[in-house]
Design a protein around this motif. Structure first.
Motif, PDB file in Angstrom:
ATOM      1  N   ILE A  58      49.462  53.784  45.925  1.00 38.08           N
ATOM      2  CA  ILE A  58      50.236  52.977  44.970  1.00 38.08           C
ATOM      3  C   ILE A  58      49.664  51.566  44.896  1.00 38.08           C
ATOM      4  CG2 ILE A  58      52.498  52.006  44.438  1.00 38.08           C
ATOM      5  CD1 ILE A  58      52.290  55.027  43.883  1.00 38.08           C
ATOM      6  N   GLU A  59      49.282  50.998  46.025  1.00 41.18           N
ATOM      7  CA  GLU A  59      48.653  49.673  46.012  1.00 41.18           C
ATOM      8  C   GLU A  59      47.361  49.697  45.212  1.00 41.18           C
ATOM      9  OE1 GLU A  59      48.240  48.542  50.114  1.00 41.18           O
ATOM     10  OE2 GLU A  59      50.427  48.503  50.411  1.00 41.18           O
ATOM     11  N   TRP A  60      46.576  50.772  45.349  1.00 42.72           N
ATOM     12  CA  TRP A  60      45.365  50.910  44.541  1.00 42.72           C
ATOM     13  C   TRP A  60      45.731  50.890  43.058  1.00 42.72           C
ATOM     14  CZ3 TRP A  60      44.175  54.291  40.733  1.00 42.72           C
ATOM     15  CH2 TRP A  60      42.880  54.228  40.220  1.00 42.72           C
ATOM     16  N   ASP A 112      44.341  44.183  33.220  1.00 41.84           N
ATOM     17  CA  ASP A 112      45.210  43.279  32.451  1.00 41.84           C
ATOM     18  C   ASP A 112      46.529  43.904  32.014  1.00 41.84           C
ATOM     19  OD1 ASP A 112      43.484  41.068  32.653  1.00 41.84           O
ATOM     20  OD2 ASP A 112      42.270  41.824  30.981  1.00 41.84           O
ATOM     21  N   CYS A 113      47.022  44.854  32.791  1.00 46.01           N
ATOM     22  CA  CYS A 113      48.354  45.400  32.525  1.00 46.01           C
ATOM     23  C   CYS A 113      49.390  44.392  32.993  1.00 46.01           C
ATOM     24  CB  CYS A 113      48.554  46.721  33.264  1.00 46.01           C
ATOM     25  SG  CYS A 113      47.433  48.017  32.734  1.00 46.01           S
ATOM     26  N   ARG A 114      50.499  44.318  32.264  1.00 44.87           N
ATOM     27  CA  ARG A 114      51.561  43.401  32.653  1.00 44.87           C
ATOM     28  C   ARG A 114      52.747  44.092  33.293  1.00 44.87           C
ATOM     29  NH1 ARG A 114      52.718  39.238  27.995  1.00 44.87           N
ATOM     30  NH2 ARG A 114      51.927  40.788  26.569  1.00 44.87           N
ATOM     31  N   MET A 115      52.677  45.422  33.371  1.00 43.29           N
ATOM     32  CA  MET A 115      53.763  46.175  33.982  1.00 43.29           C
ATOM     33  C   MET A 115      53.206  47.497  34.488  1.00 43.29           C
ATOM     34  SD  MET A 115      57.256  47.652  32.213  1.00 43.29           S
ATOM     35  CE  MET A 115      57.627  46.044  31.542  1.00 43.29           C
ATOM     36  N   VAL A 116      53.729  47.950  35.619  1.00 45.74           N
ATOM     37  CA  VAL A 116      53.425  49.280  36.130  1.00 45.74           C
ATOM     38  C   VAL A 116      54.744  50.038  36.167  1.00 45.74           C
ATOM     39  CG1 VAL A 116      52.537  50.625  38.059  1.00 45.74           C
ATOM     40  CG2 VAL A 116      51.544  48.390  37.562  1.00 45.74           C
ATOM     41  N   GLN A 117      54.738  51.228  35.605  1.00 47.31           N
ATOM     42  CA  GLN A 117      55.954  52.018  35.590  1.00 47.31           C
ATOM     43  C   GLN A 117      55.651  53.430  36.071  1.00 47.31           C
ATOM     44  OE1 GLN A 117      56.773  51.152  31.467  1.00 47.31           O
ATOM     45  NE2 GLN A 117      56.025  53.146  30.805  1.00 47.31           N
ATOM     46  N   LEU A 118      56.690  54.135  36.456  1.00 46.63           N
ATOM     47  CA  LEU A 118      56.545  55.518  36.891  1.00 46.63           C
ATOM     48  C   LEU A 118      57.873  56.211  36.713  1.00 46.63           C
ATOM     49  CD1 LEU A 118      58.051  55.700  39.913  1.00 46.63           C
ATOM     50  CD2 LEU A 118      55.965  54.529  40.582  1.00 46.63           C
ATOM     51  N   THR A 119      57.817  57.521  36.743  1.00 46.96           N
ATOM     52  CA  THR A 119      59.042  58.310  36.752  1.00 46.96           C
ATOM     53  C   THR A 119      59.030  59.172  38.006  1.00 46.96           C
ATOM     54  OG1 THR A 119      58.079  60.142  35.494  1.00 46.96           O
ATOM     55  CG2 THR A 119      59.185  58.403  34.229  1.00 46.96           C
ATOM     56  N   ASP A 174      63.938  60.829  48.470  1.00 43.75           N
ATOM     57  CA  ASP A 174      63.029  60.160  49.415  1.00 43.75           C
ATOM     58  C   ASP A 174      61.969  59.369  48.666  1.00 43.75           C
ATOM     59  OD1 ASP A 174      64.397  61.204  51.574  1.00 43.75           O
ATOM     60  OD2 ASP A 174      62.973  62.846  51.909  1.00 43.75           O
ATOM     61  N   ALA A 175      61.444  59.946  47.589  1.00 47.89           N
ATOM     62  CA  ALA A 175      60.442  59.238  46.777  1.00 47.89           C
ATOM     63  C   ALA A 175      61.046  57.991  46.152  1.00 47.89           C
ATOM     64  CB  ALA A 175      59.883  60.166  45.693  1.00 47.89           C
ATOM     65  N   HIS A 176      62.302  58.057  45.724  1.00 49.78           N
ATOM     66  CA  HIS A 176      62.948  56.889  45.114  1.00 49.78           C
ATOM     67  C   HIS A 176      63.015  55.745  46.127  1.00 49.78           C
ATOM     68  CE1 HIS A 176      65.218  59.940  42.368  1.00 49.78           C
ATOM     69  NE2 HIS A 176      63.912  59.929  42.162  1.00 49.78           N
ATOM     70  N   ARG A 177      63.407  56.045  47.358  1.00 49.33           N
ATOM     71  CA  ARG A 177      63.446  55.008  48.395  1.00 49.33           C
ATOM     72  C   ARG A 177      62.052  54.444  48.659  1.00 49.33           C
ATOM     73  NH1 ARG A 177      67.324  58.552  50.390  1.00 49.33           N
ATOM     74  NH2 ARG A 177      65.823  59.615  51.743  1.00 49.33           N
ATOM     75  N   PHE A 178      61.046  55.315  48.664  1.00 50.82           N
ATOM     76  CA  PHE A 178      59.661  54.896  48.864  1.00 50.82           C
ATOM     77  C   PHE A 178      59.237  53.906  47.782  1.00 50.82           C
ATOM     78  CE2 PHE A 178      55.255  55.898  47.483  1.00 50.82           C
ATOM     79  CZ  PHE A 178      54.565  55.378  48.564  1.00 50.82           C
ATOM     80  N   TYR A 179      59.488  54.235  46.520  1.00 49.90           N
ATOM     81  CA  TYR A 179      59.087  53.350  45.419  1.00 49.90           C
ATOM     82  C   TYR A 179      59.855  52.032  45.461  1.00 49.90           C
ATOM     83  CZ  TYR A 179      56.560  57.354  43.564  1.00 49.90           C
ATOM     84  OH  TYR A 179      55.704  58.415  43.410  1.00 49.90           O
ATOM     85  N   LEU A 239      58.367  49.650  47.798  1.00 54.74           N
ATOM     86  CA  LEU A 239      57.134  49.061  47.284  1.00 54.74           C
ATOM     87  C   LEU A 239      57.380  48.057  46.157  1.00 54.74           C
ATOM     88  CD1 LEU A 239      54.866  52.226  47.317  1.00 54.74           C
ATOM     89  CD2 LEU A 239      54.804  50.289  48.893  1.00 54.74           C
ATOM     90  N   GLY A 240      58.658  47.798  45.840  1.00 54.07           N
ATOM     91  CA  GLY A 240      58.984  46.780  44.854  1.00 54.07           C
ATOM     92  C   GLY A 240      59.383  47.296  43.487  1.00 54.07           C
ATOM     93  N   PHE A 241      59.382  48.594  43.279  1.00 53.95           N
ATOM     94  CA  PHE A 241      59.791  49.157  41.994  1.00 53.95           C
ATOM     95  C   PHE A 241      61.308  49.149  41.892  1.00 53.95           C
ATOM     96  CE2 PHE A 241      55.558  50.757  42.522  1.00 53.95           C
ATOM     97  CZ  PHE A 241      55.041  50.852  41.236  1.00 53.95           C
TER      98      PHE A 241
END
Length: 153
Positions: A107-109, A118-125, A132-137, A140-142
């Protein structure tokens, strides 16, 4: 692409497909939708990804073994004053490597690459069942700021 100690994150190749598809299928949701026994559809998809400069399918490799993957898609847009966004998809870590910090490195990569592009936002679903994945994200600041909708075609 990027090496971190004995770990390399690099663009995926056709030789990586068996390992990638195996990781995609290695959970209850993926087991229902992936077909590791027939890689032809995945080869065709990889060709489409390779032909699109906004697609970055990468693998994490340690000692010549694929142990993680994700897809980063760059999306040019008009909203947010013409902001370009990055979308992270299909994050998977080999079962033997879960809990090792590899997911955070991937994710850091993706975030670092998004900044460089030059992206101004990173998003994911993430599927609602993957708590568990929700807590992980979130660690990481999401933030879970939107409700997602899908229409299968």
């Amino acid at each position: 692409m990027r090496a971190m100690g004995d770990l390399e994150i690099r663009r995926a190749t056709a030789e990586d497909l068996p390992a990638i598809v195996s990781m995609l299928a290695d959970d209850p949701l993926g087991a229902q939708r992936e077909s590791p026994d027939d890689l032809s559809v995945y080869r065709a998809a990889l060709e489409r990804l390779d032909a699109d400069p906004n697609q970055h399918l990468v693998v994490a490799v340690r000692e010549d073994r694929v142990i993680g993957t994700l897809q980063l898609t760059v999306i040019p847009g008009l909203s947010h004053q013409g902001a370009t966004r990055a979308l992270i998809e299909a994050v998977r870590i080999h079962a033997d490597e879960r809990g090792s910090g590899l997911g955070s490195l991937l994710i850091e990569w993706a975030i670092d690459t998004s900044r460089q592009l030059d992206c101004r936002m990173v998003q994911l679903t993430s599927d609602k069942s993957r708590t568990d994945a929700h807590r992980f994200y979130e660690r990481l600041g999401f933030s879970a700021t939107h409700e997602g909708f899908k229409l299968r075609l």
